[in-house]
Design a protein around this motif. Structure first.
Motif, mmCIF file in Angstrom:
data_model
loop_
_atom_site.group_PDB
_atom_site.id
_atom_site.type_symbol
_atom_site.label_atom_id
_atom_site.label_comp_id
_atom_site.label_asym_id
_atom_site.label_seq_id
_atom_site.Cartn_x
_atom_site.Cartn_y
_atom_site.Cartn_z
ATOM 1 N N UNK A 184 0.835 -1.203 0.000
ATOM 2 C CA UNK A 184 0.000 0.000 0.000
ATOM 3 C C UNK A 184 0.870 1.252 0.000
ATOM 4 N N UNK A 185 1.904 1.256 0.831
ATOM 5 C CA UNK A 185 2.814 2.405 0.892
ATOM 6 C C UNK A 185 3.516 2.600 -0.451
ATOM 7 N N UNK A 186 3.863 1.501 -1.132
ATOM 8 C CA UNK A 186 4.521 1.610 -2.439
ATOM 9 C C UNK A 186 3.600 2.283 -3.458
ATOM 10 N N UNK A 187 2.336 1.899 -3.468
ATOM 11 C CA UNK A 187 1.380 2.517 -4.398
ATOM 12 C C UNK A 187 1.217 4.001 -4.088
ATOM 13 N N UNK A 188 1.068 4.320 -2.811
ATOM 14 C CA UNK A 188 0.951 5.730 -2.418
ATOM 15 C C UNK A 188 2.212 6.511 -2.781
ATOM 16 N N UNK A 189 3.359 5.880 -2.584
ATOM 17 C CA UNK A 189 4.614 6.527 -2.937
ATOM 18 C C UNK A 189 4.704 6.818 -4.426
ATOM 19 N N UNK A 190 4.256 5.868 -5.256
ATOM 20 C CA UNK A 190 4.247 6.084 -6.706
ATOM 21 C C UNK A 190 3.374 7.284 -7.068
ATOM 22 N N UNK A 191 2.195 7.369 -6.477
ATOM 23 C CA UNK A 191 1.277 8.464 -6.793
ATOM 24 C C UNK A 191 1.848 9.812 -6.343
ATOM 25 N N UNK A 192 2.373 9.848 -5.126
ATOM 26 C CA UNK A 192 2.937 11.103 -4.620
ATOM 27 C C UNK A 192 4.140 11.527 -5.455
ATOM 28 N N UNK A 193 4.980 10.576 -5.826
ATOM 29 C CA UNK A 193 6.148 10.896 -6.646
ATOM 30 C C UNK A 193 5.727 11.445 -8.001
ATOM 31 N N UNK A 194 4.764 10.808 -8.628
ATOM 32 C CA UNK A 194 4.316 11.263 -9.946
ATOM 33 C C UNK A 194 3.714 12.670 -9.865
ATOM 34 N N UNK A 195 2.920 12.925 -8.837
ATOM 35 C CA UNK A 195 2.347 14.262 -8.676
ATOM 36 C C UNK A 195 3.431 15.297 -8.399
ATOM 37 N N UNK A 196 4.434 14.896 -7.623
ATOM 38 C CA UNK A 196 5.538 15.822 -7.333
ATOM 39 C C UNK A 196 6.284 16.215 -8.596
#
Length: 476
Positions: A184-196
């Protein structure tokens, strides 16, 4: 016979490589197989059950007494354990044999090796470059400033650190709930990174993605074109036909979009985010165990003042370094970002023994709480099985804990040195990393280094805060 400029350049590259190759051999001989010195001598706790275990505990106690060990730990431990000989706990010292027999020990050995090797090579390359610039300036001599071995070492070290983190989570002994949370943290990390990468403007946080977008594909095609030209140059009439198929004259036809770069970087960022979360939680628990232990155990398990300072710096520096990347002044100094990441990685490595000791102290804390806390109220029949199980698991996974503590250090150091080694634009056809422009390496190493530093700092800070408030899962 006069030599051509190309021959001179290759000779200069070869002679520049020789001292670094020798340095690599020396560091390898001095490091491989000797990394256990970081952890040997740490204290672990057992509840002796068999006669052999009791004999070993008595021998360790007698040895400490014979050496006139005046440190606080043995005396303080005896003061809380002497009340019940049948429910006593013993302290032993980790030996090299104890570590070599544990699962995942080879990973720890490789991680520490790459961390030291990459750091020494980068510092040596920087010192050599400064010396050559000062002594051969305007001399007309062909000089090679880059250590061509270093980028490859950094890539191998980064891959080893990421692989070790992922393997620790895929281990069959890892609880299913921990694997789920990491996913779950990996998926959230991917989304936050892409938005950043998509939303934050480059004047706020710049990783040279615009230049990478334009230069990456033409440089790779150009490298292939040059190699094809050399290979086909001996065949009359064939070179022109083959090379024309690699025409890159049309501007924009080979541009890699910023969206594609953001997606690629975010995939790696998400994996690192999920893999770093469980080690950060464990590190925060260990940090609290050695810096703010229960009152009754402060004389036994609290780390020494120098070790506490190292642990404090190791835990505070990632967030500070991550925030420093937003500074406009920092961008003007080419070596500032690599030095920041390198410092964080080295302090993280220095804190590994303290964090591993904090993990080992968990067995003693559990034993005391079961014996004197609300769960058992001193009932030895209930205390001993649970405490012994905790002690056995604690020592069994000691190498896994060490790997999880050392992986962020190796990751940050290798990315820092890769970023530092590619500060100057240029190409090297004879290097495996030279086919890709330096700016592309700076984008990858700079962003993943900043991201790893940021999420590691965020996770350990949150873990310490939640641990201090007594949230289950973040306390021993």
């Amino acid at each position: 016979m006069k030599s051509s400029p190309e021959t001179d350049a290759k000779a200069a590259a070869l002679f520049a490589l020789l001292p670094f190759a020798a340095l690599t051999v020396v560091v390898t001989v001095a490091t491989v197989g000797k990394t256990s010195r970081l952890l040997t001598g740490l204290t672990y706790f057992v509840l002796p059950n068999s006669e052999a275990e009791k004999a070993r505990a008595r021998l360790a106690k007698a040895t400490a007494a014979r050496r006139k060990d005046k440190r606080r730990k043995p005396t303080a431990l005896e003061s809380i354990a002497k009340s019940d000989e049948n429910d006593a706990i013993a302290s032993l010292r980790l030996t090299k044999a104890d570590l070599l027999l544990r699962p995942f020990w080879k990973h720890f050995d490789h991680l520490v090796f790459f961390t030291i090797l990459v750091t020494v090579n980068w510092l040596a390359a920087e010192a050599r470059a400064q010396y050559l610039v000062r002594t051969t300036n305007n001399s007309g001599t062909v000089i090679v400033l880059e250590n061509t071995l270093l980028p490859l070492m950094c890539l191998f070290g980064t891959g080893s650190a990421a692989r070790a983190l992922v393997l620790m989570e895929l281990d069959k002994g890892t609880p299913a709930v921990e694997k789920t949370i990491s996913g779950v943290v990996a998926v959230l990390g991917f989304l936050v990174s892409f938005l950043t990468l998509s939303l934050v403007p480059s004047n706020v946080l710049d990783f040279e993605i615009d230049r990478t977008s334009v230069e990456f594909a033409p440089a790779v095609i150009g490298f292939i074109k040059r190699k094809a030209g050399k290979a086909l140059g001996r065949v009359p009439g064939l070179m022109d036909i083959e090379v024309q198929t690699l025409d890159v004259s049309a501007k924009g036809s080979l541009v890699v979009s910023k969206l594609q770069i953001a997606l690629g970087l975010s995939v790696f960022a998400g994996i690192l985010c999920g893999a770093l979360f469980p080690p950060a939680v464990r590190a925060s628990r260990s940090y609290l165990a050695v810096t703010a232990p229960p009152r009754w155990s402060s004389k036994i398990v609290r780390a020494s003042f120098p070790n506490r300072i190292i642990a404090h710096v190791a835990f505070a520096s990632p967030s500070l370094a991550c925030a420093a990347f937003f500074s406009p002044e920092l961008r003007e100094v080419s070596c500032a970002r690599p030095v920041l990441l390198l410092a964080v990685g080295l302090f993280t490595l220095l804190s590994v023994p303290t964090l591993v000791q904090g993990h080992l102290n968990g067995a003693l804390i559990t034993w005391y709480e079961l014996k004197n806390g609300e769960l058992a109220r001193g009932d030895g029949a209930n205390t001993r099985p649970a405490a012994r199980s905790k002690a056995d698991v604690t020592i069994h996974v000691v190498a896994k804990v060490a790997v999880q503590a050392a992986s962020p250090a190796c990751l940050l150091v290798c990315l820092a040195c890769l970023l530092g080694s590619k500060r100057v634009d240029g190409f090297d056809d004879d290097s495996l990393t030279g086919m890709i422009p330096a700016v592309c390496w700076r984008t990858v190493a700079g962003y993943l280094g900043w991201w790893s530093c940021g999420v590691w700092g965020l996770f350990i800070t949150a873990g310490v805060v939640l641990g201090r408030t007594g949230v289950p899962g973040f306390t021993q």
